[in-house]
Design a protein around this motif. Structure first.
Motif, PDB file in Angstrom:
ATOM      1  N   PHE A 392       0.814  -1.212   0.000  1.00  0.00           N
ATOM      2  CA  PHE A 392       0.000   0.000   0.000  1.00  0.00           C
ATOM      3  C   PHE A 392       0.850   1.266   0.000  1.00  0.00           C
ATOM      4  N   THR A 393       1.987   1.193   0.671  1.00  0.00           N
ATOM      5  CA  THR A 393       2.804   2.397   0.804  1.00  0.00           C
ATOM      6  C   THR A 393       4.145   2.245   0.088  1.00  0.00           C
ATOM      7  N   ARG A 395       6.556   0.938   1.267  1.00  0.00           N
ATOM      8  CA  ARG A 395       7.614   1.068   2.267  1.00  0.00           C
ATOM      9  C   ARG A 395       8.068  -0.317   2.719  1.00  0.00           C
ATOM     10  N   ARG A 398       9.129  -3.597   8.801  1.00  0.00           N
ATOM     11  CA  ARG A 398      10.000  -4.229   9.797  1.00  0.00           C
ATOM     12  C   ARG A 398       9.468  -5.633  10.047  1.00  0.00           C
ATOM     13  N   LEU A 561      -7.098  -6.628   0.364  1.00  0.00           N
ATOM     14  CA  LEU A 561      -7.421  -5.466  -0.468  1.00  0.00           C
ATOM     15  C   LEU A 561      -6.513  -5.418  -1.690  1.00  0.00           C
ATOM     16  N   ALA A 570       2.407  -7.096  11.497  1.00  0.00           N
ATOM     17  CA  ALA A 570       1.577  -6.625  12.610  1.00  0.00           C
ATOM     18  C   ALA A 570       0.111  -6.502  12.224  1.00  0.00           C
ATOM     19  N   TYR A 571      -0.140  -6.167  10.978  1.00  0.00           N
ATOM     20  CA  TYR A 571      -1.518  -5.835  10.614  1.00  0.00           C
ATOM     21  C   TYR A 571      -2.052  -6.663   9.448  1.00  0.00           C
TER      22      TYR A 571
ATOM     23  N   PHE B 392      -4.255   4.224   5.119  1.00  0.00           N
ATOM     24  CA  PHE B 392      -4.049   3.712   3.756  1.00  0.00           C
ATOM     25  C   PHE B 392      -5.065   2.634   3.390  1.00  0.00           C
ATOM     26  N   THR B 393      -5.449   1.836   4.381  1.00  0.00           N
ATOM     27  CA  THR B 393      -6.350   0.722   4.085  1.00  0.00           C
ATOM     28  C   THR B 393      -7.702   0.899   4.765  1.00  0.00           C
ATOM     29  N   ARG B 559       8.755  12.054   5.836  1.00  0.00           N
ATOM     30  CA  ARG B 559       8.507  10.728   5.265  1.00  0.00           C
ATOM     31  C   ARG B 559       7.026  10.360   5.256  1.00  0.00           C
ATOM     32  N   LEU B 560       6.230  11.192   5.837  1.00  0.00           N
ATOM     33  CA  LEU B 560       4.792  10.894   5.855  1.00  0.00           C
ATOM     34  C   LEU B 560       4.242  10.894   4.440  1.00  0.00           C
ATOM     35  N   LEU B 561       3.401   9.930   4.165  1.00  0.00           N
ATOM     36  CA  LEU B 561       2.756   9.877   2.850  1.00  0.00           C
ATOM     37  C   LEU B 561       1.334  10.414   2.941  1.00  0.00           C
ATOM     38  N   GLU B 565      -1.563  10.128   8.869  1.00  0.00           N
ATOM     39  CA  GLU B 565      -0.939   8.830   9.105  1.00  0.00           C
ATOM     40  C   GLU B 565      -0.397   8.728  10.542  1.00  0.00           C
ATOM     41  N   GLY B 568       3.181   5.975  15.001  1.00  0.00           N
ATOM     42  CA  GLY B 568       3.621   4.830  15.796  1.00  0.00           C
ATOM     43  C   GLY B 568       3.187   3.508  15.183  1.00  0.00           C
ATOM     44  N   GLY B 569       2.865   2.550  16.046  1.00  0.00           N
ATOM     45  CA  GLY B 569       2.509   1.220  15.551  1.00  0.00           C
ATOM     46  C   GLY B 569       3.737   0.526  15.004  1.00  0.00           C
ATOM     47  N   ALA B 570       3.516  -0.597  14.357  1.00  0.00           N
ATOM     48  CA  ALA B 570       4.644  -1.409  13.917  1.00  0.00           C
ATOM     49  C   ALA B 570       5.425  -0.757  12.792  1.00  0.00           C
ATOM     50  N   TYR B 571       4.747  -0.015  11.935  1.00  0.00           N
ATOM     51  CA  TYR B 571       5.415   0.470  10.723  1.00  0.00           C
ATOM     52  C   TYR B 571       5.349   1.990  10.565  1.00  0.00           C
ATOM     53  N   VAL B 573       6.178   5.989  10.778  1.00  0.00           N
ATOM     54  CA  VAL B 573       7.445   6.630  10.417  1.00  0.00           C
ATOM     55  C   VAL B 573       8.401   6.782  11.599  1.00  0.00           C
TER      56      VAL B 573
END
Lengths: 731, 731
Positions: A392-393, A395, A398, A561, A570-571, B392-393, B559-561, B565, B568-571, B573
């Motif tokens: 989706f991104t 990127r 991790r 999707l 994670a998601y 994004f989703t 780096r934000l798209l 957005e 935090g979270g797993a992915y 920025v």
């Protein structure tokens, strides 16, 4: 049964057929591409155990310059399938002998027809040698131009890896000398052409290619035969690469194509002698298992004492050409029972890469050895912290394969211990394997935490075989393997105390040793092993797994999707559900079926089978093996077929996120062999005793194969109402 | 200094001004919307401590029917700012007394002008009561129609929460009776209208509204005055809601608008007496700190003994109206030092919700109490496992605030212990607080793991205050707070042994107690507290933090798209970088500055300040406090201003992912007060000793405020070259 597979030409199957028609000899693999193909068609000569990194891209194995870059023209018209639609075309693989053939007939405007066949093989007799033979016949007198060259403009995923191109040009002998980017490792590709007809030649040399353009006039009754003798040598073998390739090529040319082919075929005959599996009553299964064994035999690194087999074999640069746990858990059993010398080489690779594993453990702050998840030379872990790309991104995501998939250690120790028992000889413990075991055990103890309230050790924050659930606690498979590793570690200490006190002293100082023994004994005794639920007999894959959403695989799939979206992480769509990528609890039960009641095996098979996506080619065979072991050959059969035909059908996942993961699947081939031997035949080996408990698929009339144990070769014969196991030979 | 803020009308500031002009009285809050606004303009009367859930949506606090739904028409023309452009318009908040005023002048086509003013207040004298007064004057004789009603069609984020609408209609007394969806909790809103002029009236009743349409003819020299007396009562107060609201409304109407207003103002005067802070030399700072204190005073739940304050105060349903650690760490100090009765109520809320915390711990398999991250009534944890939506989703993202943010326990125990020390009275330990402390301590011990090789306990897989880094190990703040909690737990055991052996026996069986004491002592002694790096003096926020990418906040932002957005979270920025959401190490150092050398405080401030995004309104004040404590008032000042003006400026994050998080920021207001008292004035209190170490911003002439300690009120006066602290009063 025929020992061949064949296909006509379809543009959208080029990548798939590149894998399906692969030939390899343990030193290198040549993808099943046609001679006129280049990098755009994923032509590659993939080399074992030699890697290169360019910039910050992924480190990956080298593809050599293509020694068979061949283009044919008749009266200036290209005969390539990319340029013309042939009136006949067939690509074929003889998988008894690893011979790739193509046969193409093209029509010209004047009614003339050009019929050409090319066959090639990667010699099992001289692993540096690749020879090809071209035969061309015509209906009318025709001026044919052959462009036969060495093409250094190779397909790379993360290249370019080759530089400093130097050409050697001696008439029909050409050679290309290059160096790798990172380590300046030299590599040479030599080529000698021999023609049956008079020819006119012209050398065309460009930056990365050296080509002989050969013009020949062919008459209808005088087919042209062109032999192309080539060789590849790189600096891991010798730094005199130019001399070596020339020597190999000259030797081949001196013998001639037929003799080199026969020498190659003789080696294959020898290999099949121990490795063949005969199935009566199921021709498709017979073909698939032989095709699987062909791939396994192609990959044995017989030229070296200390190399191992990458997860995608020698089919290309995917998975970074790295060695995964696949080797120990899915390939090793085949070699252990058919060709123990190769099995030893695979383990020696781990012995030699122990320093890398010690370094990795230290990097993460642990003691002992933490083997690479994706192991390259020296045990360098090629796994990226970002192994998947978010669709989706775009990127990098991790991922924790590198830092949390600690079950790799358990797989290595399991294989070493099988080897020692299978060989009936514990001297391997004195030549490196003992240190590997101790360091792997030490790692697990240092990774663990103690929970005083529960009086137990736990292994936290790991990834089990099911990679869709990252960072879980107390994964059954991982904990079980860790416990076994430490128990074996304690045996090694005992063995060293008796047989190698100096080694032991070198490993531990006196105080440390006693303290370590006590700690390891405590760990082995108190490490938490998840137990089955008393009502259902199902064992929880990891802490909290049963609390996850219990939903069908199809439902999870319907939530995607994007078709290439990653299910894990994670998601991912599977992450918060009980849907798993591959056999995990079932893998453990298949490996250690004797330690669980039959009903537990069956209940777990049924529970997890519904919830498994089989997103890994390592999955199906374990369901097949466990189903066989509980006497359900009909449950097992479809999974066996899936595992045995994955490369023959070409139907497998090509992408994880946006990362291309296509290639062959040696682990599935190994798993198919394991299903036959451990599943359908029900072979179990304890110390010196071999037992059989056959459960053949109902339509199979008989099953025959050989296995080796403690240097004795046994012939196993199983029919509808008989079975036997006889020693036939002592190595 | 003026005690007012004001704004003209701008359509795109409606939401922001709803927060900025909020009036509240601890029982409820009325958003700063204009009288003609409805749900589309985020009009809401937000109630404390009463929640409702509809279907699977988030559980959130109730918004009551709007008792001041007022629309004005002159000669059939709407006078609403939504329908016409007034020639004059001002919205004003008197934040000394919490009075909301609007003044609007509209021109009619015939040259006539209608001038109207409406003021309203939420009584501090009778917290159920809200009264308003409308004054209308005209240039020419005008027929005015007032539609004055109760509007049950309320703004809900996850509603509708109200049902079973019943109307009560007695001329100019109207009432609306409803029930909540989930618990059928009754609620009534009553309204009495009184007009200075003769009128004609018509009642218009629709499904969710009851409206009096009042037609009045006004002459130029006879302005119309309309008083609107209203009240709201719900089932947490009394199940006789209909009778209660009528009683309250009738009593107000009997007194008249002025008297009710004066009673309200008297209560405010009393509150300011202890709470005011006087700053000389910086009028903007003076206004901002008073505005902050206004918000704090508005929120004290004085009507109850056991309610606490949500993170967004009474400004709406964002953050589910839940009580966070904000209360204990950022609001509690203000109340402890200015109004201990409210401080006690806040803690009593935790005492009363202990059963919910015990249940939550058990649900996750831990011992003791695990307090709700987002606490609603009964300690129910309203936190969703999916608290953020992926932009994004559009999928919910698994977040770990609920299961891993274990520092909430430490905050509660810290506040209780401060209360006991601040009050000089440990009897609270005997009325519930002791059990809270023991259960919180028990939880930490049970959450921990022991690492034999390092001879220490660790707290694994947590989220610290910096929520951008999920599932980390050994977060300094968390570990420090856990250690303190268990140490306090040991003191409570000691206290119980002496003063309440029966309580102790009820909590522990004899054996358990001794075992628990030993275990807790061991835990308190051996829990790993990350130590500073010897070279840099910087303390690592959690294991591995220093290994993360060290990159500027701006770079990460670049780096934000997508503007909304989640970082935090797993992915996100920030996840793999050293960029943090908010003060974490700095928070700990600000709280426990005495236990660290000055140079360590300074080095850490400098290190982390560069790396903090301040994505939380809890962040700036801690940087301000710590900077002040190291004598850097100029470093502190901008952070103080940021914290004190967050709601007056209206500039704050409105979204986390796709979730609306707008509202007021009481914790920032509390943090601004803490900066004044603990930072600029440098007040530290140990047992009976109050010390000052003032570091005023250089342009401040003087600073005055009062604080309470052990039932004595102290007046603090600080000037350029003097300071004093005198007891002025005993409570």
């Amino acid at each position: 049964m025929t020992w061949t597979i064949s296909e006509t030409y379809e543009a959208d199957k080029i990548s798939q057929n590149g894998n399906k028609f692969l030939i390899a000899n343990g030193f290198m693999g040549y993808r099943g591409t046609l001679e006129e193909f280049g990098k755009e068609q994923f032509c590659a000569v993939n080399l074992l155990g030699i890697y290169d990194q360019v910039g910050a891209q992924w480190r990956e194995p080298i593809n050599a310059p293509n020694p068979f870059a061949i283009q044919l023209f008749a009266e200036s018209q290209s005969l390539s399938v990319l340029d013309t639609v042939p009136i006949e075309h067939q690509q074929q693989l003889d998988f008894r002998y690893g011979i790739h053939k193509r046969h193409t007939v093209c029509a010209l405007a004047d009614g003339n027809q050009i019929d050409y066949q090319i066959e090639r093989f990667m010699s099992m007799d001289d692993v540096h040698s690749l020879n090809a033979q071209i035969k061309i016949s015509v209906l009318k007198e025709t001026k044919i131009v052959l462009k036969v060259g060495i093409d250094g403009d190779v397909w790379d995923i993360n290249g370019p890896h080759l530089e400093n191109f130097q050409m050697e040009d001696e008439g029909l002998y050409s050679a290309l000398h290059v160096q790798t980017h990172e380590q300046h490792c030299p590599m040479s590709v030599g080529q000698q052409i021999a023609l049956s007809h008079h020819y006119q030649s012209k050398k065309v040399v460009s930056e990365q290619q050296i080509v002989n353009e050969l013009a020949v006039t062919i008459l209808p009754d005088q087919p042209l035969v062109v032999d192309v003798y080539t060789a590849i040598v790189h600096g891991r073998e010798s730094y005199q690469t130019a001399a070596c390739v020339k020597q190999s090529v000259v030797a081949s040319a001196f013998k001639g194509y037929e003799k080199t082919l026969h020498a190659h075929q003789n080696k294959w005959d020898e290999l099949w002698k121990n490795a063949d599996v005969e199935v009566e009553g199921d021709p498709e299964a017979q073909r698939a298992i032989r095709y699987s064994i062909y791939h396994l035999l192609s990959l044995g690194p017989r030229h070296a004492q200390n190399l191992s087999i990458p997860a995608r074999g020698l089919s290309g640069q995917t998975y970074k050409g790295a060695v995964f746990w696949d080797t120990e858990m899915f390939l090793f059993p085949f070699f252990l029972r058919t060709e123990p010398a190769v099995a030893k080489a695979l383990l020696n690779y781990r012995v030699e890469t122990l320093p890398g594993a010690l370094k990795k453990a230290a990097m993460y702050g642990y003691e002992g050895a933490f083997y690479a998840w994706e192991s390259q030379e020296g045990g360098y872990d090629a796994t990226s912290d970002y192994n998947v790309t978010d669709v989706f991104t775009d990127r990098p995501m991790r991922t924790y394969f590198k830092d949390k998939q600690i079950h790799i250690n358990g797989a290595i120790v399991h294989a070493i211990w099988s080897y020692i028992q299978g060989k009936g000889d514990d001297s391997f413990l004195l030549s490196g394997a003992g240190e590997v075991i101790l360091a792997c055990a030490e790692f697990y103890v240092s990774y663990s935490f103690f929970k005083p309230q529960k009086n137990r050790y736990e292994l936290l924050d790991v990834i089990g075989p099911d990679e869709y659930h990252e960072r879980v606690n107390n994964n059954l498979y991982t904990n079980f393997m860790a416990k076994q590793t430490v128990e074996i570690g304690l045996k090694v200490i005992q063995y060293y105390e008796k047989n190698a006190p100096k080694k032991l002293a070198a490993y531990f100082s006196i105080n440390d040793k006693e303290h370590t023994k006590t700690l390891w004994q405590d760990f082995a005794k108190r490490l938490y092993i998840p137990q089955m639920n008393e009502a259902t007999q199902v064992i929880e894959q990891f802490d909290g797994y049963f609390d996850l959403e219990d939903v069908a695989v199809d439902t999870v799939a319907s939530r995607l999707l994007h078709p290439r979206e990653y299910w894990g992480g994670a998601y991912g769509v599977a992450a918060d559900t009980q849907v798993i990528k591959q056999a995990d609890v079932v893998l453990l039960l298949a490996l250690f079926s004797q330690t669980f009641p039959q009903s537990t095996l069956e209940q777990n098979w049924q529970y997890y089978e519904k919830r498994t996506e089989h997103g890994s080619s390592l999955s199906a065979c374990m369901y097949a093996i466990l189903a066989s072991k509980i006497g359900k050959a009909d449950w097992a059969y479809p999974y066996f077929v899936k595992s045995a035909t994955i490369d023959i059908s070409g139907e497998s996942k090509q992408f994880a996120g946006n990362i291309y993961i296509g290639g062959t699947h040696p682990a599935a081939s190994g798993g198919a062999w394991m299903t036959i031997v451990e599943g359908f035949a029900g072979v179990t080996i304890e110390e010196e005793k071999i037992s059989l408990d056959p459960h053949l698929p109902s339509h199979w009339q008989s099953l025959k194969f050989k296995i080796m144990h403690q240097q004795i070769c046994y012939q196993i014969d199983i029919g509808k109402d008989y079975w036997s196991c006889k020693s036939v030979e002592t190595l």
